[in-house]
Design an enzyme around this catalytic site. Structure first.
Site, PDB file in Angstrom:
ATOM      1  N   HIS A  21       1.253  -1.081  -0.145  1.00  0.00           N
ATOM      2  CA  HIS A  21       0.380  -0.409   0.089  1.00  0.00           C
ATOM      3  C   HIS A  21       0.665   0.927  -0.198  1.00  0.00           C
ATOM      4  O   HIS A  21       1.791   1.422   0.250  1.00  0.00           O
ATOM      5  CB  HIS A  21      -0.743   0.415   1.334  1.00  0.00           C
ATOM      6  CG  HIS A  21      -1.988   1.426   1.902  1.00  0.00           C
ATOM      7  ND1 HIS A  21      -1.361   2.114   1.837  1.00  0.00           N
ATOM      8  CD2 HIS A  21      -3.668   1.039   1.619  1.00  0.00           C
ATOM      9  CE1 HIS A  21      -2.801   2.592   2.032  1.00  0.00           C
ATOM     10  NE2 HIS A  21      -3.716   2.169   2.002  1.00  0.00           N
ATOM     11  N   SER A 263      -7.377   3.063   1.788  1.00  0.00           N
ATOM     12  CA  SER A 263      -7.353   1.624   2.154  1.00  0.00           C
ATOM     13  C   SER A 263      -7.321   0.789   0.382  1.00  0.00           C
ATOM     14  O   SER A 263      -7.510   1.121  -0.716  1.00  0.00           O
ATOM     15  CB  SER A 263      -8.784   1.001   1.860  1.00  0.00           C
ATOM     16  OG  SER A 263      -8.624  -0.523   2.000  1.00  0.00           O
ATOM     17  N   LYS A 264      -6.246   0.239  -0.118  1.00  0.00           N
ATOM     18  CA  LYS A 264      -5.636  -1.021  -0.476  1.00  0.00           C
ATOM     19  C   LYS A 264      -7.362  -1.910  -1.336  1.00  0.00           C
ATOM     20  O   LYS A 264      -7.464  -2.156  -2.504  1.00  0.00           O
ATOM     21  CB  LYS A 264      -4.962  -1.827  -0.781  1.00  0.00           C
ATOM     22  CG  LYS A 264      -5.143  -2.668   0.593  1.00  0.00           C
ATOM     23  CD  LYS A 264      -3.522  -2.832   0.541  1.00  0.00           C
ATOM     24  CE  LYS A 264      -3.384  -4.204   1.838  1.00  0.00           C
ATOM     25  NZ  LYS A 264      -1.458  -5.163   1.579  1.00  0.00           N
ATOM     26  N   ARG A 265      -7.705  -1.607  -0.853  1.00  0.00           N
ATOM     27  CA  ARG A 265      -9.335  -2.498  -0.819  1.00  0.00           C
ATOM     28  C   ARG A 265     -10.466  -2.058  -1.600  1.00  0.00           C
ATOM     29  O   ARG A 265     -11.129  -2.226  -2.171  1.00  0.00           O
ATOM     30  CB  ARG A 265      -9.925  -3.607   0.135  1.00  0.00           C
ATOM     31  CG  ARG A 265      -9.122  -5.215   1.264  1.00  0.00           C
ATOM     32  CD  ARG A 265      -9.241  -4.979   2.376  1.00  0.00           C
ATOM     33  NE  ARG A 265      -8.951  -6.364   2.837  1.00  0.00           N
ATOM     34  CZ  ARG A 265      -8.329  -5.971   4.117  1.00  0.00           C
ATOM     35  NH1 ARG A 265      -8.313  -4.619   4.043  1.00  0.00           N
ATOM     36  NH2 ARG A 265      -7.495  -6.576   4.578  1.00  0.00           N
TER      37      ARG A 265
END
Length: 504
Positions: A21, A263-265
């Site tokens: 990230h 957020s990497k999501r």
């Protein structure tokens, strides 16, 4: 830094649970800057004790991401060092952690816990039913004699090892980012965290702390999400009788709209995506340094050396930073414009190779042509990955999906087609084919046709590029060459033929 004298040793210790990230790169960068500013060491350690979330190849990706930005380590998995290995699973296999677990058990600061996950979930549910909102687990085995715990463990019954947290008093620590403020937590608000899983693998709380001690880490700079865990770490340091490092919890990076952390999501912020799209390492280095730190509140563009010289924890803000992709894009454009033509050509070449426009490596003629084209887009580039789209019409034929774009305002199809044929006729015998002669002839032609420059040049632009926005017209004509220009002018004029009653 008034509380510390000696050599600085910091570490970045990511978990290989996916692509790195960009917020993790920022954490690594602040550690690296702090070490370099104070002439200390920066250590990279891979904390892969979470077997369920481990992603093969993630460690290689994170090391490549760090090196892309320009963060090199003094000790680490791939280069070794006096405290090798620098991968926790390997340290576990070497038996490094078990003696420290035994030490905690023997001195009464930890205990064998035989409560299963199912039983723990039931305890939580029962507590919630009683109106207890914050369930704090403390296992009954904490009151057992150690011999009784060992006897049950020897029967083969699965167990974890938990920290025996005190139930009275407070645990406190200081945070350098918050100006050395003392942060206190009541021990009654803590619970008995797991230190060793039933598999025998140590959890983060134990493993990172043992490693930090053995690797002589002096400062722990990490995300502020670990503030809530720090009291447990302080208790462990006390249990071992070790002096803790100095803590500095870095501000989170919020999403652009300020609604939650990056957020990497949810956000496209994996570090490798930025080099894929063509962000320069120096631009990313500069931008990330400003995510939670500033020199004087207004200076933004700084060299690496300047940032190293100026960096201090006193200037790291405890309040959240906010991700601004537009600002990063603009900063990348600034750094691209500072490059020479040769440097930009080298930088965009891999993107043109992937687009199938040039060979890998480019031949001499391709290299010369690339050097001719680069100045046409240099000032417009904000991501190197934009180059194939900006230059596509130099490498493949154009189409006119919307012929209406060929027709300037206040003109009709017939007049436009006639103007394009006139341009072709005027350029057919033009020599030399250079910027000055092209501009001279086309401006004169515009006057003869009673067309404004914007009208004539606009239709020529669409005819030779297939788009309304393109690099400067006369340089584009030169770079395309006479034959391609004449061909495209003819095709564009013929495209308008149905509207004029003509035939192709």
């Amino acid at each position: 830094m008034t509380e510390f004298t000696g050599s600085v040793r910091v570490r970045f210790a990511p978990s290989p649970t996916g692509y790195l990230h960009i917020g993790g790169v920022r954490t690594a960068l602040f550690n690296w800057l702090f070490a370099r500013h104070h002439g200390g060491q920066f250590i990279l350690r891979i904390e892969d004790t979470d077997e369920k979330r481990y992603v093969p190849g993630a460690a290689d990706d994170l090391m490549a991401s760090l090196r892309w930005v320009g963060i090199e380590w003094d000790e680490g998995p791939d280069i070794g060092g006096p405290h090798a290995p620098y991968v926790q699973s390997l340290r576990h296999e070497a038996g490094i952690y078990r003696p420290f677990v035994e030490q905690l058990l023997e001195n009464g600061h930890a205990y064998f816990s035989f409560t299963t996950e199912e039983e723990l979930e039931q305890l939580k549910a029962d507590a919630l039913a009683r109106g207890v909102k914050a369930f704090r687990f403390r296992g009954p085995e904490r009151e057992w004699p150690l011999e009784r715990q060992r006897e049950l463990a020897a029967t083969g019954r699965p167990y974890t090892v938990r920290l025996k947290t005190p139930t009275t008093g407070v645990t406190a620590f200081r945070d350098l980012v918050r100006g050395g403020d003392r942060i206190e937590v009541k021990n009654e608000e803590l619970y008995d965290i797991v230190l060793l899983k039933s598999t025998g693998m140590p959890l983060y709380h134990l493993a990172h702390l043992v490693d930090d001690h053995l690797m002589e880490i002096t400062h722990v700079l990490r995300s502020d999400e670990w503030v809530a865990s720090t009291p447990y770490h302080v208790l462990l340091y006390q249990a071992f009788g070790w002096d803790p490092p100095l803590f500095a919890h870095l501000p989170p990076i919020l999403r652009q709209d300020g609604r939650g952390k990056l957020s990497k999501r949810k956000d496209d912020v994996s570090a490798n995506r930025f080099w894929e799209r063509g962000y320069l390492p120096d631009a990313m280095f500069n931008y990330l340094a400003l995510q939670g730190w500033s020199f004087d509140g207004y200076t933004e563009i700084m060299t690496r050396a300047e940032i190293v010289e100026r960096f201090s924890l006193e200037r790291v803000q405890p309040s959240p930073a906010r991700w601004n992709p537009e600002k990063l894009l603009d900063m990348n454009g600034i750094y691209i414009r500072r490059l020479s033509t040769e440097e930009v050509a080298d930088a965009i070449a891999p993107y043109l190779v992937r687009a199938g426009f040039i060979s890998d490596p480019p031949g001499d003629a391709e290299r010369a042509y690339l050097l001719q084209l680069t100045p046409l887009i240099h000032e417009r580039l904000k991501e190197l990955g934009e180059a194939p789209d900006l230059l596509a019409f130099f490498f493949r034929d154009v189409t006119y999906d919307d012929p209406a774009l060929l027709i300037p305002k206040k003109l009709d199809a017939a007049t436009t087609a006639g103007a394009l044929r006139a341009v072709r006729e005027r350029l057919l015998l033009l020599e030399p084919w250079d910027h000055a002669r092209l501009e001279e002839e086309l401006r004169a032609l515009g006057e003869e046709l009673a067309l404004k420059p914007g009208q004539l040049f606009g239709t020529i632009r669409v005819a030779i590029t297939g788009r309304t926005v393109a690099p400067p017209l006369f340089d584009t004509l030169v770079a395309l060459g006479k034959q391609r220009v004449l061909h495209r002018l003819a095709v564009a004029a013929a495209t308008l033929a149905p509207a004029t009653g003509e035939h192709r």
